[in-house]
Design a protein around this motif. Structure first.
Motif, PDB file in Angstrom:
ATOM      1  N   ALA A 109       0.838  -1.208   0.000  1.00  0.00           N
ATOM      2  CA  ALA A 109       0.000   0.000   0.000  1.00  0.00           C
ATOM      3  C   ALA A 109       0.871   1.255   0.000  1.00  0.00           C
ATOM      4  O   ALA A 109       0.618   2.213  -0.749  1.00  0.00           O
ATOM      5  CB  ALA A 109      -0.933  -0.011   1.213  1.00  0.00           C
ATOM      6  N   GLU A 110       1.916   1.264   0.832  1.00  0.00           N
ATOM      7  CA  GLU A 110       2.807   2.433   0.916  1.00  0.00           C
ATOM      8  C   GLU A 110       3.613   2.618  -0.372  1.00  0.00           C
ATOM      9  O   GLU A 110       3.851   3.744  -0.817  1.00  0.00           O
ATOM     10  CB  GLU A 110       3.750   2.290   2.120  1.00  0.00           C
ATOM     11  N   ILE A 111       4.031   1.511  -0.988  1.00  0.00           N
ATOM     12  CA  ILE A 111       4.781   1.589  -2.252  1.00  0.00           C
ATOM     13  C   ILE A 111       3.883   2.127  -3.360  1.00  0.00           C
ATOM     14  O   ILE A 111       4.303   2.967  -4.173  1.00  0.00           O
ATOM     15  CB  ILE A 111       5.376   0.206  -2.610  1.00  0.00           C
ATOM     16  N   LEU A 112       2.641   1.639  -3.418  1.00  0.00           N
ATOM     17  CA  LEU A 112       1.695   2.141  -4.420  1.00  0.00           C
ATOM     18  C   LEU A 112       1.474   3.644  -4.240  1.00  0.00           C
ATOM     19  O   LEU A 112       1.429   4.400  -5.210  1.00  0.00           O
ATOM     20  CB  LEU A 112       0.367   1.386  -4.321  1.00  0.00           C
ATOM     21  N   LYS A 113       1.350   4.079  -2.976  1.00  0.00           N
ATOM     22  CA  LYS A 113       1.218   5.522  -2.695  1.00  0.00           C
ATOM     23  C   LYS A 113       2.436   6.273  -3.204  1.00  0.00           C
ATOM     24  O   LYS A 113       2.320   7.311  -3.858  1.00  0.00           O
ATOM     25  CB  LYS A 113       1.126   5.747  -1.171  1.00  0.00           C
ATOM     26  N   ALA A 114       3.621   5.759  -2.902  1.00  0.00           N
ATOM     27  CA  ALA A 114       4.861   6.422  -3.309  1.00  0.00           C
ATOM     28  C   ALA A 114       5.001   6.474  -4.831  1.00  0.00           C
ATOM     29  O   ALA A 114       5.665   7.361  -5.376  1.00  0.00           O
ATOM     30  CB  ALA A 114       6.061   5.698  -2.695  1.00  0.00           C
ATOM     31  N   SER A 115       4.375   5.523  -5.518  1.00  0.00           N
ATOM     32  CA  SER A 115       4.468   5.479  -6.981  1.00  0.00           C
ATOM     33  C   SER A 115       3.483   6.432  -7.654  1.00  0.00           C
ATOM     34  O   SER A 115       3.459   6.553  -8.874  1.00  0.00           O
ATOM     35  CB  SER A 115       4.235   4.052  -7.492  1.00  0.00           C
ATOM     36  N   SER A 122      10.740   3.786   4.803  1.00  0.00           N
ATOM     37  CA  SER A 122       9.391   4.239   5.184  1.00  0.00           C
ATOM     38  C   SER A 122       8.321   3.440   4.452  1.00  0.00           C
ATOM     39  O   SER A 122       7.277   3.122   5.025  1.00  0.00           O
ATOM     40  CB  SER A 122       9.220   5.737   4.914  1.00  0.00           C
ATOM     41  N   VAL A 123       8.562   3.084   3.177  1.00  0.00           N
ATOM     42  CA  VAL A 123       7.548   2.296   2.453  1.00  0.00           C
ATOM     43  C   VAL A 123       7.571   0.825   2.864  1.00  0.00           C
ATOM     44  O   VAL A 123       6.650   0.078   2.556  1.00  0.00           O
ATOM     45  CB  VAL A 123       7.665   2.439   0.908  1.00  0.00           C
ATOM     46  N   LEU A 124       8.614   0.425   3.587  1.00  0.00           N
ATOM     47  CA  LEU A 124       8.659  -0.927   4.155  1.00  0.00           C
ATOM     48  C   LEU A 124       8.098  -0.937   5.578  1.00  0.00           C
ATOM     49  O   LEU A 124       8.009  -1.989   6.216  1.00  0.00           O
ATOM     50  CB  LEU A 124      10.092  -1.466   4.171  1.00  0.00           C
ATOM     51  N   GLY A 125       7.742   0.257   6.071  1.00  0.00           N
ATOM     52  CA  GLY A 125       7.214   0.365   7.430  1.00  0.00           C
ATOM     53  C   GLY A 125       8.288   0.260   8.490  1.00  0.00           C
ATOM     54  O   GLY A 125       8.006  -0.081   9.646  1.00  0.00           O
TER      55      GLY A 125
END
Length: 591
Positions: free
Chosen positions: A144-150, A581-584
């Motif tokens: 979810a965080e990676i998709l946001k970052a993309s 951060s995208v890995l939490g």
């Protein structure tokens, strides 16, 4: 435009000018360490269109690039590989453009883009979260965080499996053997208390099976006819009929569990934007089953059951409604998917984080939703992942032989503390600072160990191995980040200036690694793979440590070199922080 895009266009121009051939694409790869160069053009695929010696073709293209392209400094050709050396000016220009960009590598969503909903966790309310849930949560949250970052708008959700026979087993065991105990009276987290009664049910159930077998029943007959099981089934029927006493008990015990789950989620560092409950959604799909019957997507058998025949699609027949009109899991999942789009009309696709034992289920679900005519069904993705094993073997929750998520988090922090004390890295820390740091290191180790592995692969999880300050581990990367912070604390000069100096080979390698980060985020998003980000970060850290050991930073020969090297170190630290951060995963300022 990236270096690869620039060079691709120029190579096509070179081929057109020199050979009168229009290339559709150009193949690149990283230059092998034993050859001079920064990026390599592979000539062999061009031989389908250009007749001639690959070395001579490479020489012709190389000479064109040196003459026409300011970024190209020189070149060499080895067999069918054109190794291009890129000018320092290109890398310095790239660096000066990104050095002050705190969210380098991340893209903001466009206002009119469709959102993506990511489902993860989705536990049962009859037991606490365990190691398998940990992998699920870490994967789902990170994707979810990676998709946001993309550059995507993302909603995080879960479906909580709060009804069914397994829930009634815990309820019945508590009712029969609990003597009214509560989380408050026992000091236990609510999910653990309820989980204990799921185990208790299984223990008592097995005793009753033995008694029935001793009285002459077969094992199969005994399993189906124990008083406990029949009573649990009766409790489920009462729940479905809305029996006041049963529903009240169900609400009370589920309430205990939710408090426990929320504590675990907080400790694990994951969250959700919205929640769905199976008790609300299990009937949702029935109206769409009726519609599917009318449109011919489903067929009704003589006994009244409803099926979807997918044999022409290479699958089998799948039941979507029982003969008595009750819903099955598939019905529920059809309804839940449709309800989510109703609740969030801007959602254009969904990611389901569910173990690989459900691969077939999701193949069928996605196909049925397509057949029902939902346009968004083509944007559904099953983030299928392998199980987590332990050195001691498989986990079985009803027997109580699971690795509890809370215990695991505590154990990781404790192990991080033991290793840190042995290494003597924490002089001058207060006890409170130490405990906070142990948790950051322990959780970082756990998350990194799980996320660095391709989601599809099984994991053998070894807590001790994951907390190592050397090698491809979370603590090694966190330690490098903290080391850079120590350098920055000593740097008492202006880091905002643009510097123009000849680059050391180690500086150039580090810049090349930094340049890859935006592409890594995009690739990780398209492949739903946190492992790409994790392993990129390790490669960046290895490159930084090589730079650190070979080049003097604060003791550089002149002021410009010193400023540039501190700037470069700072950018590496920012990129580590962004990647983690995208890995939490948190990064500590000191270690």
């Amino acid at each position: 435009m990236s270096l690869q895009e620039t060079l691709s266009n120029q190579v096509k121009q070179a081929v057109l000018a020199s050979f009168n051939i229009q290339l559709e694409s150009v193949e690149f790869q990283a230059t092998r360490k034993e050859f001079a160069g920064d990026i390599t053009v592979v000539i062999f695929p061009m031989l389908r269109f250009i007749k001639g010696n690959p070395v001579q073709i490479g020489e012709t293209i190389g000479n064109y690039l040196v003459e026409k392209v300011v970024e190209v400094k020189t070149f060499n050709v080895v067999k069918g590989f054109l190794n291009i050396e890129v000018s320092d000016a290109y890398y310095l220009n790239f660096f000066n453009n990104i050095k002050d960009e705190e969210t380098y590598g991340f893209v903001s969503p466009k206002a009119d883009d469709k959102a993506i909903m990511v489902e993860y966790s989705s536990p049962n309310t009859n037991k606490p979260l365990h190691l398998g849930h940990v992998r699920n949560n870490l994967l789902g949250y990170s994707v979810a965080e990676i998709l946001k970052a993309s550059g995507k708008k993302v909603y995080k959700t879960q479906i909580i499996n709060d009804r069914g026979i397994h829930i009634c087993k815990s309820m019945l065991a508590w009712k029969l053997f609990g003597n009214g105990e509560t989380p408050e009276s026992t000091g236990l987290k609510g999910d653990k208390l309820v989980g204990n009664y799921y185990v208790k049910f299984d223990q008592e159930y097995k005793k009753e099976i033995e008694i029935l077998i001793a009285s002459g029943k077969t094992e199969d007959e005994a399993k189906k006819s124990t008083p406990l099981l029949l009573e649990a089934q009766n409790m489920l029927q009462k729940w479905e009929a809305g029996d006041e006493e049963v529903v009240e008990l169900w609400k009370k015990m589920n309430g205990w569990v939710y408090e426990g789950f929320n504590e675990t989620y907080k400790n694990l560092g994951v969250d959700f934007d919205t929640l769905y409950y199976e008790s609300d959604t299990y009937l949702l799909g029935k109206e769409f089953v009726a519609e599917g019957l009318k449109s011919g997507v489903f067929i009704q058998e003589e006994d009244g059951s409803v099926w979807c025949d997918l044999t022409e699609d290479g699958l089998d027949k799948k039941i979507v409604q029982r003969s008595d009109g009750t819903a099955v899991y598939m019905t529920q999942d059809i309804g839940t998917a449709i309800q989510r789009i109703k609740d969030f009309p801007d959602v254009g696709g969904m990611v389901y984080t569910v173990g690989n034992e459900q691969d077939y289920h999701f193949q069928v679900l996605f196909l049925i939703l397509k057949k029902l005519g939902f346009e968004w069904a083509k944007n559904l993705y099953h983030l299928s992942y392998g199980m987590v094993d332990l050195p001691s073997g498989k986990m079985k929750s009803r027997e109580g032989t699971v690795v509890d998520a809370d215990d695991l988090i505590d154990e990781m922090a404790s192990t991080a503390g033991e290793i840190s004390e042995e290494l003597g890295k924490l002089d001058g820390y207060s006890e409170k600072e130490k405990q906070a740091l142990y948790k950051i290191i322990g959780l970082g180790a756990l998350k990194y160990y799980i996320l660095k592995v391709d989601p599809k692969k099984r994991i053998l999880f070894d807590p001790k191995e994951s907390i190592d300050f050397q090698g491809n581990t979370g603590p090694f990367i966190q330690y490098t980040y903290a080391r850079i912070q120590a350098i920055l604390r000593k740097a008492d000069f202006d880091l905002s200036v643009n510097i123009d100096i000849p680059l050391h080979a180690k500086e150039k390698e580090l810049l090349k690694q930094l340049e890859l980060f935006p592409e890594v985020i995009q690739n990780a998003a398209s492949q739903h793979s946190p492992a790409l980000v994790a392993n990129y970060t390790y490669d960046l850290v290895k490159e930084f440590n090589s730079f650190y050991q070979n080049v003097s930073i604060l003791g550089a020969d002149n002021e410009n070199e010193k400023v540039f090297r501190v700037q470069l170190s700072n950018k590496v630290a920012q990129t580590i922080k962004n990647a983690f951060s995208v890995l939490g995963i948190q990064v500590p300022e000191r270690m």
